[in-house]
Scaffold this motif. Structure first.
Motif, PDB file in Angstrom:
ATOM      1  N   ALA A  73      80.984  43.209  31.836  1.00 35.80           N
ATOM      2  CA  ALA A  73      81.225  44.621  31.532  1.00 35.80           C
ATOM      3  C   ALA A  73      81.197  44.868  30.032  1.00 35.80           C
ATOM      4  CB  ALA A  73      82.557  45.065  32.125  1.00 35.80           C
ATOM      5  N   HIS A  74      81.629  43.888  29.250  1.00 38.85           N
ATOM      6  CA  HIS A  74      81.580  44.041  27.787  1.00 38.85           C
ATOM      7  C   HIS A  74      80.144  44.212  27.297  1.00 38.85           C
ATOM      8  CE1 HIS A  74      85.797  43.509  26.949  1.00 38.85           C
ATOM      9  NE2 HIS A  74      85.819  42.413  27.706  1.00 38.85           N
ATOM     10  N   LEU A  75      79.185  43.624  28.016  1.00 38.04           N
ATOM     11  CA  LEU A  75      77.775  43.785  27.634  1.00 38.04           C
ATOM     12  C   LEU A  75      77.311  45.225  27.818  1.00 38.04           C
ATOM     13  CD1 LEU A  75      76.250  40.572  29.255  1.00 38.04           C
ATOM     14  CD2 LEU A  75      76.877  40.913  26.847  1.00 38.04           C
ATOM     15  N   LEU A  76      78.046  45.988  28.641  1.00 35.55           N
ATOM     16  CA  LEU A  76      77.690  47.383  28.919  1.00 35.55           C
ATOM     17  C   LEU A  76      78.528  48.371  28.117  1.00 35.55           C
ATOM     18  CD1 LEU A  76      77.412  46.969  32.777  1.00 35.55           C
ATOM     19  CD2 LEU A  76      75.511  47.259  31.171  1.00 35.55           C
ATOM     20  N   ALA A  77      79.373  47.857  27.240  1.00 40.61           N
ATOM     21  CA  ALA A  77      80.247  48.733  26.454  1.00 40.61           C
ATOM     22  C   ALA A  77      79.431  49.781  25.700  1.00 40.61           C
ATOM     23  CB  ALA A  77      81.072  47.911  25.465  1.00 40.61           C
ATOM     24  N   GLY A  78      79.879  51.017  25.794  1.00 38.92           N
ATOM     25  CA  GLY A  78      79.208  52.104  25.098  1.00 38.92           C
ATOM     26  C   GLY A  78      78.064  52.742  25.864  1.00 38.92           C
ATOM     27  N   ALA A  79      77.747  52.211  27.008  1.00 40.26           N
ATOM     28  CA  ALA A  79      76.652  52.793  27.800  1.00 40.26           C
ATOM     29  C   ALA A  79      77.103  54.138  28.359  1.00 40.26           C
ATOM     30  CB  ALA A  79      76.263  51.857  28.931  1.00 40.26           C
ATOM     31  N   SER A  80      76.188  55.096  28.370  1.00 41.84           N
ATOM     32  CA  SER A  80      76.490  56.420  28.920  1.00 41.84           C
ATOM     33  C   SER A  80      76.428  56.368  30.445  1.00 41.84           C
ATOM     34  CB  SER A  80      75.471  57.432  28.409  1.00 41.84           C
ATOM     35  OG  SER A  80      74.192  57.142  28.940  1.00 41.84           O
ATOM     36  N   ALA A  81      76.966  57.408  31.074  1.00 41.32           N
ATOM     37  CA  ALA A  81      76.917  57.495  32.532  1.00 41.32           C
ATOM     38  C   ALA A  81      75.470  57.509  33.022  1.00 41.32           C
ATOM     39  CB  ALA A  81      77.661  58.739  33.017  1.00 41.32           C
ATOM     40  N   SER A  82      74.598  58.213  32.323  1.00 35.35           N
ATOM     41  CA  SER A  82      73.196  58.264  32.754  1.00 35.35           C
ATOM     42  C   SER A  82      72.515  56.907  32.563  1.00 35.35           C
ATOM     43  CB  SER A  82      72.431  59.369  32.027  1.00 35.35           C
ATOM     44  OG  SER A  82      72.404  59.119  30.645  1.00 35.35           O
ATOM     45  N   GLU A  83      72.893  56.190  31.534  1.00 31.49           N
ATOM     46  CA  GLU A  83      72.334  54.854  31.310  1.00 31.49           C
ATOM     47  C   GLU A  83      72.802  53.895  32.417  1.00 31.49           C
ATOM     48  OE1 GLU A  83      71.728  51.853  27.504  1.00 31.49           O
ATOM     49  OE2 GLU A  83      73.438  53.209  27.493  1.00 31.49           O
ATOM     50  N   LEU A  84      74.058  53.994  32.812  1.00 35.88           N
ATOM     51  CA  LEU A  84      74.575  53.149  33.889  1.00 35.88           C
ATOM     52  C   LEU A  84      73.924  53.502  35.228  1.00 35.88           C
ATOM     53  CD1 LEU A  84      78.347  52.975  32.925  1.00 35.88           C
ATOM     54  CD2 LEU A  84      76.594  51.197  32.620  1.00 35.88           C
ATOM     55  N   ALA A  85      73.692  54.798  35.451  1.00 44.39           N
ATOM     56  CA  ALA A  85      73.007  55.215  36.683  1.00 44.39           C
ATOM     57  C   ALA A  85      71.586  54.655  36.704  1.00 44.39           C
ATOM     58  CB  ALA A  85      72.994  56.734  36.798  1.00 44.39           C
ATOM     59  N   ALA A  86      70.910  54.714  35.571  1.00 47.39           N
ATOM     60  CA  ALA A  86      69.551  54.160  35.477  1.00 47.39           C
ATOM     61  C   ALA A  86      69.579  52.653  35.717  1.00 47.39           C
ATOM     62  CB  ALA A  86      68.940  54.486  34.119  1.00 47.39           C
ATOM     63  N   MET A  87      70.600  51.988  35.187  1.00 51.68           N
ATOM     64  CA  MET A  87      70.732  50.553  35.411  1.00 51.68           C
ATOM     65  C   MET A  87      70.895  50.270  36.903  1.00 51.68           C
ATOM     66  SD  MET A  87      73.811  47.917  34.612  1.00 51.68           S
ATOM     67  CE  MET A  87      74.754  48.841  35.793  1.00 51.68           C
ATOM     68  N   GLY A  88      71.739  51.026  37.576  1.00 48.47           N
ATOM     69  CA  GLY A  88      71.949  50.826  39.003  1.00 48.47           C
ATOM     70  C   GLY A  88      70.661  50.972  39.790  1.00 48.47           C
ATOM     71  N   GLU A  89      69.898  51.999  39.484  1.00 53.68           N
ATOM     72  CA  GLU A  89      68.616  52.203  40.172  1.00 53.68           C
ATOM     73  C   GLU A  89      67.662  51.049  39.892  1.00 53.68           C
ATOM     74  OE1 GLU A  89      66.982  56.077  39.408  1.00 53.68           O
ATOM     75  OE2 GLU A  89      68.907  57.053  39.823  1.00 53.68           O
ATOM     76  N   TRP A  90      67.629  50.596  38.655  1.00 59.77           N
ATOM     77  CA  TRP A  90      66.743  49.502  38.265  1.00 59.77           C
ATOM     78  C   TRP A  90      67.120  48.219  38.997  1.00 59.77           C
ATOM     79  CZ3 TRP A  90      66.737  44.680  36.143  1.00 59.77           C
ATOM     80  CH2 TRP A  90      65.553  44.232  35.576  1.00 59.77           C
ATOM     81  N   VAL A  91      68.417  47.929  39.065  1.00 55.91           N
ATOM     82  CA  VAL A  91      68.880  46.707  39.731  1.00 55.91           C
ATOM     83  C   VAL A  91      68.502  46.749  41.209  1.00 55.91           C
ATOM     84  CG1 VAL A  91      70.937  45.404  40.441  1.00 55.91           C
ATOM     85  CG2 VAL A  91      70.711  46.206  38.074  1.00 55.91           C
ATOM     86  N   VAL A  92      68.694  47.878  41.851  1.00 55.53           N
ATOM     87  CA  VAL A  92      68.322  47.990  43.263  1.00 55.53           C
ATOM     88  C   VAL A  92      66.817  47.801  43.421  1.00 55.53           C
ATOM     89  CG1 VAL A  92      68.153  49.576  45.223  1.00 55.53           C
ATOM     90  CG2 VAL A  92      70.296  49.399  43.933  1.00 55.53           C
ATOM     91  N   GLU A  93      66.039  48.501  42.607  1.00 54.20           N
ATOM     92  CA  GLU A  93      64.572  48.463  42.739  1.00 54.20           C
ATOM     93  C   GLU A  93      63.990  47.089  42.432  1.00 54.20           C
ATOM     94  OE1 GLU A  93      60.624  50.399  40.629  1.00 54.20           O
ATOM     95  OE2 GLU A  93      62.521  51.479  40.482  1.00 54.20           O
ATOM     96  N   HIS A  94      64.499  46.427  41.388  1.00 52.73           N
ATOM     97  CA  HIS A  94      63.895  45.179  40.938  1.00 52.73           C
ATOM     98  C   HIS A  94      64.538  43.909  41.504  1.00 52.73           C
ATOM     99  CE1 HIS A  94      62.339  48.024  37.957  1.00 52.73           C
ATOM    100  NE2 HIS A  94      61.310  47.211  37.931  1.00 52.73           N
ATOM    101  N   HIS A  95      65.780  43.994  41.951  1.00 53.95           N
ATOM    102  CA  HIS A  95      66.459  42.776  42.412  1.00 53.95           C
ATOM    103  C   HIS A  95      66.942  42.847  43.857  1.00 53.95           C
ATOM    104  CE1 HIS A  95      66.672  40.244  38.826  1.00 53.95           C
ATOM    105  NE2 HIS A  95      66.571  41.382  38.189  1.00 53.95           N
ATOM    106  N   LEU A  96      67.663  43.887  44.191  1.00 50.34           N
ATOM    107  CA  LEU A  96      68.300  43.928  45.504  1.00 50.34           C
ATOM    108  C   LEU A  96      67.331  44.270  46.631  1.00 50.34           C
ATOM    109  CD1 LEU A  96      71.654  45.644  44.499  1.00 50.34           C
ATOM    110  CD2 LEU A  96      71.128  43.205  44.651  1.00 50.34           C
ATOM    111  N   TRP A  97      66.544  45.319  46.437  1.00 48.10           N
ATOM    112  CA  TRP A  97      65.639  45.742  47.515  1.00 48.10           C
ATOM    113  C   TRP A  97      64.549  44.712  47.806  1.00 48.10           C
ATOM    114  CZ3 TRP A  97      66.364  48.613  51.426  1.00 48.10           C
ATOM    115  CH2 TRP A  97      65.292  49.096  52.188  1.00 48.10           C
TER     116      TRP A  97
END
Length: 121
Positions: A73-97
Motif C-alpha cells: 500500500a505504501h507503493l500506492l501512497a498519493g495515488a488519486s481515486a481515479s488512478e486507483l480505479a484505473a489500476m483496478g481495471e488494469w489488474v483485472v484486464e491484464h492479470h485476473l481475467w
C-alpha cells in the motif's frame, strides 16, 4: 429472521478460486509500469527471505501477509481515486481475467441463475 433479499448473494475469494492469478502480483506489475520506483523494483527481492521464514512457520503467516499488504500500500501512497480505479481495471484486464478459472465462473453463473429462478423479482 434472515433478510430475504430478491438478489442472490455469492461470496468468494478471487485468488486461487475464481482466478489462478494473484492480485498482489498484478498490483505490483501496475506499480512498476505506472509508478516506477526503486522500492517497487526491489519489493519482492527484499521480502523473499521472510517468505521462506514464514513458510517454515518461524513467524506468523497472517502477520507476514498483513505486513506485505501494508508495505505494498505504501507503493500506492498519493495515488488519486481515479488512478486507483484505473489500476483496478488494469489488474483485472491484464492479470485476473486472463487467468480466470472458467469452471468456477460457470458455477457462479449457474448458482446465480438458480437463485434468480427460485426468487424472481
Amino acid at each position: 429472521m434472515a433478510d430475504q433479499s430478491p438478489h442472490p448473494l455469492i461470496v468468494s475469494d478471487m485468488d486461487g478460486t475464481l482466478t489462478a492469478a494473484e492480485t498482489w502480483r498484478g498490483v505490483l506489475d501496475w506499480v512498476r509500469q505506472h509508478r516506477p520506483s526503486a522500492a517497487a523494483r526491489r519489493f519482492v527481492t527484499l521480502r523473499l527471505p521472510i517468505v521462506a521464514v514464514a513458510r517454515l512457520g518461524l513467524i506468523d503467516k497472517e502477520r507476514f501477509r498483513a505486513r506485505w499488504l501494508r508495505d505494498m500500500a505504501h507503493l500506492l501512497a498519493g495515488a488519486s481515486a481515479s488512478e486507483l480505479a484505473a489500476m483496478g481495471e488494469w489488474v483485472v484486464e491484464h492479470h485476473l481475467w486472463p487467468a480466470r478459472r472458467r469452471s468456477a465462473l460457470e458455477a457462479v453463473a449457474a448458482e446465480t441463475a438458480n437463485a434468480r429462478m427460485a426468487h424472481p423479482t
